[in-house]
Design a protein around this motif. Structure first.
Motif, short mmCIF file in Angstrom:
data_model
loop_
_atom_site.label_atom_id
_atom_site.label_comp_id
_atom_site.label_asym_id
_atom_site.label_seq_id
_atom_site.Cartn_x
_atom_site.Cartn_y
_atom_site.Cartn_z
N SER A 107 30.11 -3.15 40.39
CA SER A 107 31.09 -2.85 39.35
C SER A 107 30.61 -3.39 38.02
CB SER A 107 32.43 -3.50 39.72
OG SER A 107 33.35 -3.38 38.67
N THR A 108 30.79 -2.63 36.96
CA THR A 108 30.35 -3.10 35.64
C THR A 108 31.17 -4.30 35.18
OG1 THR A 108 31.78 -1.47 34.52
CG2 THR A 108 29.48 -0.85 34.91
N ILE A 109 32.40 -4.40 35.63
CA ILE A 109 33.24 -5.53 35.22
C ILE A 109 32.69 -6.85 35.75
CG2 ILE A 109 34.93 -5.52 37.09
CD1 ILE A 109 37.05 -5.82 34.77
N SER A 110 31.93 -6.79 36.86
CA SER A 110 31.32 -8.01 37.40
C SER A 110 29.86 -8.14 37.01
CB SER A 110 31.48 -8.05 38.93
OG SER A 110 30.77 -6.99 39.52
N GLY A 111 29.39 -7.27 36.10
CA GLY A 111 28.04 -7.39 35.58
C GLY A 111 26.99 -6.59 36.31
N SER A 112 27.39 -5.72 37.20
CA SER A 112 26.43 -4.92 37.95
C SER A 112 25.78 -3.87 37.06
CB SER A 112 27.16 -4.20 39.10
OG SER A 112 26.29 -3.33 39.77
N ALA A 113 24.56 -3.50 37.41
CA ALA A 113 23.92 -2.36 36.76
C ALA A 113 24.74 -1.10 37.07
CB ALA A 113 22.50 -2.19 37.27
N LEU A 114 24.73 -0.16 36.16
CA LEU A 114 25.47 1.09 36.34
C LEU A 114 24.50 2.22 36.59
CD1 LEU A 114 28.22 2.60 36.20
CD2 LEU A 114 27.74 2.94 33.76
N VAL A 115 24.59 2.86 37.74
CA VAL A 115 23.80 4.04 38.05
C VAL A 115 24.53 5.24 37.47
CG1 VAL A 115 22.90 5.51 39.90
CG2 VAL A 115 22.75 3.02 40.08
N VAL A 116 23.81 6.06 36.69
CA VAL A 116 24.41 7.20 35.99
C VAL A 116 23.75 8.48 36.49
CG1 VAL A 116 24.94 8.20 33.74
CG2 VAL A 116 24.79 5.71 33.99
N ILE A 117 24.58 9.42 36.92
CA ILE A 117 24.14 10.70 37.47
C ILE A 117 24.31 11.76 36.38
CG2 ILE A 117 24.64 12.44 39.23
CD1 ILE A 117 25.98 10.06 40.83
N TYR A 118 23.35 12.66 36.24
CA TYR A 118 23.47 13.74 35.26
C TYR A 118 24.18 14.95 35.88
CZ TYR A 118 22.52 17.49 32.06
OH TYR A 118 22.69 18.54 31.20
N SER A 119 25.02 15.61 35.09
CA SER A 119 25.66 16.86 35.49
C SER A 119 25.71 17.80 34.28
CB SER A 119 27.08 16.61 35.99
OG SER A 119 27.75 17.85 36.20
N SER A 120 25.38 19.04 34.49
CA SER A 120 25.49 20.02 33.41
C SER A 120 26.92 20.54 33.28
CB SER A 120 24.53 21.19 33.65
OG SER A 120 24.85 21.85 34.87
#
Length: 115
Positions: free
Chosen positions: A57-70
């Motif tokens: 979770s970003t609130i706990s400082g984790s890296a955020l994996v981001v997926i692309y979508s058209s």
């Protein structure tokens, strides 16, 4: 020498629900390695889920994996239909738009589009 990220792992308390969610929502493919680990492919970056109670979770400082979508709106609807919850609705940022969601085992990821 090559140095690049080529694999990511997440904890997941419900491997079956997580596999079903990502398979149906994004078309990821899975390989089972015993009862406590599943690897995914066909995702742009390969990785896996191991049985564990914690979540990213970003609130706990984790890296955020981001997926692309058209097709951002369609993907948001699909995330919700398959059991994910939206924790940040679509918003604009320089270069595109995105939303954040929580998958069935509690991990936060995001989806972005440049349109």
């Amino acid at each position: 020498m090559q140095n690049h990220i080529n694999y990511v792992e997440f904890a997941a308390h419900d491997l079956a629900a997580t596999e079903q969610f990502f398979s149906r929502t994004f078309g990821w493919q899975f390989q089972h390695y015993g009862p406590d680990y599943i690897a995914f492919s066909n995702s742009g970056l390969e990785g896996g889920f191991y049985r564990g109670e914690l979540s990213a979770s970003t609130i706990s400082g984790s890296a955020l994996v981001v997926i692309y979508s058209s097709q951002l709106e369609l993907t948001l609807e699909r995330v919700q239909q398959e059991g994910g919850s939206i924790n940040k609705d679509i918003f604009s940022f320089p270069g595109g738009r995105r939303f954040h969601f929580i998958e069935p085992s509690g991990n936060e990821l995001a989806v972005w589009s440049d349109s």
